[in-house]
Write a protein that holds these residues in place. Structure first.
Motif, PDB file in Angstrom:
ATOM      1  N   ASN A  53       5.883   3.021   8.983  1.00  0.00           N
ATOM      2  CA  ASN A  53       5.223   2.317  10.047  1.00  0.00           C
ATOM      3  C   ASN A  53       3.628   1.941   9.851  1.00  0.00           C
ATOM      4  O   ASN A  53       3.259   1.511  10.701  1.00  0.00           O
ATOM      5  N   LEU A  54       3.012   2.398   8.724  1.00  0.00           N
ATOM      6  CA  LEU A  54       1.783   2.007   8.326  1.00  0.00           C
ATOM      7  C   LEU A  54       0.675   2.843   9.181  1.00  0.00           C
ATOM      8  O   LEU A  54      -0.340   2.279   9.102  1.00  0.00           O
ATOM      9  N   VAL A  55       1.118   3.870  10.113  1.00  0.00           N
ATOM     10  CA  VAL A  55       0.207   4.603  10.687  1.00  0.00           C
ATOM     11  C   VAL A  55      -0.183   5.684   9.811  1.00  0.00           C
ATOM     12  O   VAL A  55       0.586   6.693   9.544  1.00  0.00           O
ATOM     13  N   ILE A  56      -1.323   5.655   9.429  1.00  0.00           N
ATOM     14  CA  ILE A  56      -1.884   6.638   8.244  1.00  0.00           C
ATOM     15  C   ILE A  56      -1.964   7.829   8.688  1.00  0.00           C
ATOM     16  O   ILE A  56      -2.455   8.255   9.766  1.00  0.00           O
ATOM     17  N   LYS A  57      -1.308   9.012   8.023  1.00  0.00           N
ATOM     18  CA  LYS A  57      -1.522  10.521   8.336  1.00  0.00           C
ATOM     19  C   LYS A  57      -2.793  10.948   7.680  1.00  0.00           C
ATOM     20  O   LYS A  57      -2.890  11.031   6.713  1.00  0.00           O
ATOM     21  N   LYS A  58      -3.567  11.118   8.747  1.00  0.00           N
ATOM     22  CA  LYS A  58      -4.898  11.536   8.515  1.00  0.00           C
ATOM     23  C   LYS A  58      -5.147  12.759   7.527  1.00  0.00           C
ATOM     24  O   LYS A  58      -5.962  12.730   6.743  1.00  0.00           O
ATOM     25  N   ASP A  59      -4.209  13.701   7.869  1.00  0.00           N
ATOM     26  CA  ASP A  59      -4.510  15.014   7.107  1.00  0.00           C
ATOM     27  C   ASP A  59      -3.954  14.788   5.773  1.00  0.00           C
ATOM     28  O   ASP A  59      -4.385  15.730   4.832  1.00  0.00           O
ATOM     29  N   LEU A  60      -3.120  14.038   5.435  1.00  0.00           N
ATOM     30  CA  LEU A  60      -3.009  13.577   4.038  1.00  0.00           C
ATOM     31  C   LEU A  60      -3.867  12.686   3.136  1.00  0.00           C
ATOM     32  O   LEU A  60      -3.855  12.667   2.070  1.00  0.00           O
TER      33      LEU A  60
ATOM     34  N   CYS B 121       0.852  -1.339  -0.108  1.00  0.00           N
ATOM     35  CA  CYS B 121       0.015  -0.012   0.026  1.00  0.00           C
ATOM     36  C   CYS B 121       0.944   1.221  -0.078  1.00  0.00           C
ATOM     37  O   CYS B 121       0.372   2.356  -0.547  1.00  0.00           O
ATOM     38  N   VAL B 122       2.059   1.145   0.519  1.00  0.00           N
ATOM     39  CA  VAL B 122       2.709   2.408   0.704  1.00  0.00           C
ATOM     40  C   VAL B 122       3.181   3.197  -0.499  1.00  0.00           C
ATOM     41  O   VAL B 122       2.735   4.343  -0.725  1.00  0.00           O
ATOM     42  N   PRO B 123       3.492   2.396  -1.685  1.00  0.00           N
ATOM     43  CA  PRO B 123       3.942   3.319  -2.957  1.00  0.00           C
ATOM     44  C   PRO B 123       2.705   3.533  -3.595  1.00  0.00           C
ATOM     45  O   PRO B 123       2.664   4.424  -4.541  1.00  0.00           O
ATOM     46  N   LYS B 124       1.504   3.036  -3.294  1.00  0.00           N
ATOM     47  CA  LYS B 124       0.394   3.161  -4.096  1.00  0.00           C
ATOM     48  C   LYS B 124      -0.498   4.414  -3.724  1.00  0.00           C
ATOM     49  O   LYS B 124      -1.419   5.003  -4.192  1.00  0.00           O
ATOM     50  N   CYS B 125      -0.156   4.929  -2.438  1.00  0.00           N
ATOM     51  CA  CYS B 125      -0.656   6.248  -2.051  1.00  0.00           C
ATOM     52  C   CYS B 125      -0.373   7.433  -2.696  1.00  0.00           C
ATOM     53  O   CYS B 125       0.943   7.676  -2.727  1.00  0.00           O
TER      54      CYS B 125
ATOM     55  N   CYS C   8      -5.095   1.857  -1.595  1.00  0.00           N
ATOM     56  CA  CYS C   8      -4.424   1.225  -0.611  1.00  0.00           C
ATOM     57  C   CYS C   8      -5.194  -0.016  -0.464  1.00  0.00           C
ATOM     58  O   CYS C   8      -4.609  -1.328  -0.337  1.00  0.00           O
ATOM     59  N   GLU C   9      -6.414   0.214  -0.384  1.00  0.00           N
ATOM     60  CA  GLU C   9      -7.190  -0.821  -0.161  1.00  0.00           C
ATOM     61  C   GLU C   9      -7.098  -2.047  -1.447  1.00  0.00           C
ATOM     62  O   GLU C   9      -7.353  -3.245  -1.131  1.00  0.00           O
ATOM     63  N   ALA C  10      -7.170  -1.423  -2.702  1.00  0.00           N
ATOM     64  CA  ALA C  10      -7.250  -2.255  -3.734  1.00  0.00           C
ATOM     65  C   ALA C  10      -5.863  -3.271  -4.029  1.00  0.00           C
ATOM     66  O   ALA C  10      -6.112  -4.210  -4.516  1.00  0.00           O
ATOM     67  N   VAL C  11      -4.776  -2.747  -3.239  1.00  0.00           N
ATOM     68  CA  VAL C  11      -3.534  -3.716  -3.394  1.00  0.00           C
ATOM     69  C   VAL C  11      -3.344  -4.596  -2.126  1.00  0.00           C
ATOM     70  O   VAL C  11      -2.731  -5.388  -1.862  1.00  0.00           O
ATOM     71  N   CYS C  12      -4.330  -4.312  -0.896  1.00  0.00           N
ATOM     72  CA  CYS C  12      -4.249  -4.869   0.190  1.00  0.00           C
ATOM     73  C   CYS C  12      -4.599  -6.411  -0.202  1.00  0.00           C
ATOM     74  O   CYS C  12      -5.774  -6.781  -0.648  1.00  0.00           O
ATOM     75  N   PRO C  13      -3.825  -7.443   0.135  1.00  0.00           N
ATOM     76  CA  PRO C  13      -4.201  -9.046   0.074  1.00  0.00           C
ATOM     77  C   PRO C  13      -5.477  -9.168   0.752  1.00  0.00           C
ATOM     78  O   PRO C  13      -5.743  -8.952   1.732  1.00  0.00           O
ATOM     79  N   PRO C  14      -6.341  -9.709  -0.150  1.00  0.00           N
ATOM     80  CA  PRO C  14      -7.849  -9.911   0.383  1.00  0.00           C
ATOM     81  C   PRO C  14      -7.962 -10.879   1.691  1.00  0.00           C
ATOM     82  O   PRO C  14      -8.978 -10.736   2.602  1.00  0.00           O
TER      83      PRO C  14
END
Length: 351
Positions: free
Chosen positions: A129-136, A117-121, A143-149
């Motif tokens: 660290n995968l803690v999403i920056k809410k303001d961005l 998900c990191v490079p897809k954002c 991210c959801e599209a590439v997250c393994p089902p």
């Protein structure tokens, strides 16, 4: 041309831009609360000839947009640009369930740390660290599209705004228009929120953004009719083809944006005289090909709204305007103006 300080009827100016099909709006992002980026985007695109900006419903973000616009007027003489009028600032709010006003969140207990998900954002909202920056986070869903089902680690939360409180604050900060993202099936709640939007700017244009993710063509048309009963000639419909879908720059990517505008034209504007002058802004998957494709398909429109692609074409120069040098400013403005010029034909293009 109208200068920055002219005392004009802004409502009439807005209507004139729409009626001449020369309205270009840059979407900073309904969920984008990155103050520096908003200031940069409004600075560059004001110099490039943008008619208006769409920003998050936050007084601080509206103020950042105004700073960017004002700095553009300060720089205009320096780089030999005539800005005919101050662009309009629209704030975006949305219904629960609409993609534009959601924030992604990652369940670290479910996450397998594949980091796909990191490079897809597109806004760098996901650090290592995968803690999403809410303001961005703009809720785009990449991210959801590439997250393994089998992981299902990504979900969303509604970026709730109390409209009766936040909208007057945004108007006081300088917003002149409000847009409600209403691509949800709940008619009663949508119209209730729409009334609040209308009352917040009783003398200004208001926009309803609609897509076909949850709405059939018939439901879409009925939603527009209900919105008209409240807003009348202040209503703008933003026809959203593929919300936040402008990652590629080709004809196919913008096809659905043209399609939804075509449906509204054929199923409403051409059938009911009352709606003949209803302004339609094309959005969702818009890029440098949008205006050209609409004209080739004989699909009338009053303006074009671009977010993802418009931000991308000037991303390499991203900086606080006061720290930018002349060369970087000119380069970014040329890229932005090229995008506007490829879409809009009319008096708005003045470089």
């Amino acid at each position: 041309m109208l200068d920055h300080k002219s005392k004009i009827d802004r409502f009439s100016l807005y209507k004139d831009l729409l009626s001449s099909s020369s309205y270009f709006k840059l979407v900073c992002g309904a969920g984008n609360e990155d103050i520096m980026e908003v200031e940069y985007l409004t600075f560059i695109y004001t110099l490039a000839g943008c008619s208006g900006f769409d920003v998050s419903a936050s007084p601080q973000i509206v103020e950042a947009a105004n700073r960017g616009i004002n700095q553009a007027f300060e720089w205009a003489t320096e780089i030999n640009i005539k800005i005919p009028f101050k662009p309009f600032i629209t704030v975006s709010v949305g219904m629960p369930g609409d993609h534009h006003v959601r924030k992604a969140k990652i369940d670290l207990e479910k996450c397998i740390s594949c980091n796909l998900c990191v490079p897809k954002c597109p806004t760098d909202a996901i650090p290592n660290n995968l803690v999403i920056k809410k303001d961005l986070c703009i809720g785009c869903g990449n991210c959801e599209a590439v997250c393994p089902p089998f992981s299902s680690a990504i979900s969303y939360e509604h970026n709730k705004k109390e409209l009766t409180k936040i909208l007057p604050m945004c108007v006081a900060a300088g917003a002149e228009s409000i847009e409600l993202h209403a691509g949800v099936p709940d008619d009663a709640t949508t119209i209730s929120e729409w009334k609040v939007v209308s009352e917040s700017v009783p003398n200004g244009m208001i926009s309803m953004c609609l897509d076909r993710f949850h709405l059939s063509n018939l439901h879409l048309i009925e939603r527009i009719k209900s919105a008209w009963e409240i807003a009348n000639d202040r209503l703008i419909i933003q026809a959203d083809g593929v919300p936040m879908g402008g990652s590629k720059d080709d004809f196919n990517t913008t096809l659905q944006a043209i399609s939804i505008a075509d449906i509204i034209n054929k199923q409403l504007k051409l059938k009911d005289r009352k709606f003949r002058k209803l302004p339609i802004l094309i959005s969702g998957g818009t890029n440098s090909f949008t205006g050209s494709l609409a004209r080739q398909c004989s699909v009338p429109f009053n303006g074009i709204t671009i977010g993802t692609h418009a931000r991308k074409v000037i991303s390499e120069h991203k900086n606080i305007p006061s720290l930018m040098n002349r060369k970087a400013i000119i380069s970014a403005v040329e890229s932005a103006n090229k995008l506007i010029s490829s879409n809009i034909i009319g008096d708005q293009i003045y470089h």
